[in-house]
Design an enzyme around this catalytic site. Structure first.
Site, short mmCIF file in Angstrom:
data_model
loop_
_atom_site.label_atom_id
_atom_site.label_comp_id
_atom_site.label_asym_id
_atom_site.label_seq_id
_atom_site.Cartn_x
_atom_site.Cartn_y
_atom_site.Cartn_z
N ASP A 172 0.79 -1.25 0.00
CA ASP A 172 0.00 0.00 0.00
C ASP A 172 0.82 1.30 0.00
OD1 ASP A 172 -1.94 -1.96 0.25
OD2 ASP A 172 -2.85 -1.17 2.07
N LYS B 275 -7.16 -4.90 -3.04
CA LYS B 275 -7.91 -5.45 -1.90
C LYS B 275 -8.80 -4.38 -1.31
CE LYS B 275 -4.07 -4.36 1.13
NZ LYS B 275 -4.76 -3.31 1.93
N CYS C 169 -2.01 -2.85 7.64
CA CYS C 169 -1.91 -3.75 6.49
C CYS C 169 -0.63 -4.59 6.50
CB CYS C 169 -2.10 -2.98 5.20
SG CYS C 169 -3.81 -2.41 5.05
C1 VGL Z 1 -4.65 0.61 5.78
C2 VGL Z 1 -6.23 1.46 7.19
C3 VGL Z 1 -7.20 1.37 6.23
C4 VGL Z 1 -3.22 0.22 5.56
C5 VGL Z 1 -5.61 0.47 4.79
O1 VGL Z 1 -2.77 0.16 4.41
O2 VGL Z 1 -2.54 -0.05 6.57
N1 VGL Z 1 -4.98 1.09 6.97
N2 VGL Z 1 -6.87 0.85 5.03
#
Ligand code: VGL
Ligand code: ZN
Length: 201
Positions: free
Chosen positions: A12, A110, A155
Site C-alpha cells: 500500500d 484489496k 496492512c
Molecule cells: C490501511 C487502514 C485502512 C493500511 C488500509 O494500508 O494499513 N490502513 N486501510
C-alpha cells in the site's frame, strides 16, 4: 539477486497513505527510494493496492454521525472507521509517483467489496476470504516473504500474521515501514508479529 523462493511484498505505498493524503502516515513517502532499491534484488515482487469503492463500510462517512477513527462492530469483528481513502481510480489510490512499479510482476488489489475491509494481502478481514496471493506465491515456489510499506500496524501486520499462519517464513523490514499508531496499535502489532514468529528487522 535473491533466489526465486523469496518474494518481496510492498504494501500500500499509495498517495493517500503519504503526507498530504486522506489517511496520511507520518513519513510514508520517506521509504520509497529504499524500497525501489530493495525491489531490484528480488526475483519476485508483488505490490498491494488498497482499492475501495466510495460506498465502502470502513469509511466513517458511510455511517451517519460516526467520527473518523471510532470503532464499530461488523459481522466479521471490530472495525476502525477511517476517513475515506484509496477510492478506486482516484489520485489518492494511485501508487506514490516515486515508486518503481515497473519492478513488480503482480499487483493485488484489496478492499474492493463494500461490506468488508481487507487489511491483509492474503485474506479479507474475516480472515477467510482469500485475495489469491497465497496461490500465486505457492505456484511460483515462494516459501519466504519480506514485507515493507504502509502501514506497519495495519496492512503490513495483518499480512505478516496471515503469511506466518499460512506457513511462509516472514520478515518485516521495519525500517521500510511506517505506522499509523492508533491507541497503541503499533506496540500491539509488533508484539503479535513477534509472538507469531515473524522476524522483525
Ligand atoms: C490501511 C487502514 C485502512 C493500511 C488500509 O494500508 O494499513 N490502513 N486501510
Ligand atoms: Zn483501506
Amino acid at each position: 539477486m535473491k533466489p526465486a523462493t523469496e518474494a518481496l511484498i510492498v504494501i500500500d505505498v499509495q498517495n493517500d497513505f503519504c503526507p498530504g493524503g486522506a489517511l496520511a502516515v507520518a513519513g510514508g513517502d520517506e521509504i520509497v527510494p529504499e524500497i525501489n532499491a530493495l525491489m531490484s534484488g528480488f526475483a519476485t515482487v508483488v505490490l498491494t493496492q488498497d482499492w475501495h469503492p466510495a460506498n465502502h463500510l470502513s469509511f466513517a462517512d458511510n455511517h451517519p454521525g460516526a467520527a473518523p477513527f471510532s470503532m464499530i462492530d461488523m459481522p466479521y469483528g471490530r472495525q476502525v472507521l477511517w476517513p475515506a481513502h484509496c477510492v478506486q481510480g482516484t489520485p489518492g489510490a494511485a501508487f506514490h509517483s516515486g515508486l518503481n512499479t515497473d519492478a513488480a510482476q503482480l499487483v493485488i488489489r484489496k478492499g474492493f467489496r463494500p461490506q468488508i475491509d481487507s487489511y491483509s494481502a492474503f485474506f479479507e478481514n474475516d480472515r477467510t476470504t482469500p485475495t489469491g496471493l497465497e496461490g500465486y506465491l505457492r505456484s511460483r515456489g515462494v516459501t519466504e516473504v519480506t514485507l515493507v510499506g504502509l502501514a506497519t500496524d495495519f496492512c503490513v501486520a495483518y499480512s505478516a500474521l496471515d503469511a506466518s499462519r499460512l506457513g511462509f517464513r516472514v520478515i518485516v523490514q521495519s525500517d521500510l515501514c511506517r505506522a499509523i499508531d492508533l491507541n497503541g496499535s503499533l506496540a500491539a502489532a509488533r508484539a503479535e508479529m513477534l509472538a507469531a514468529g515473524v522476524l522483525l528487522t
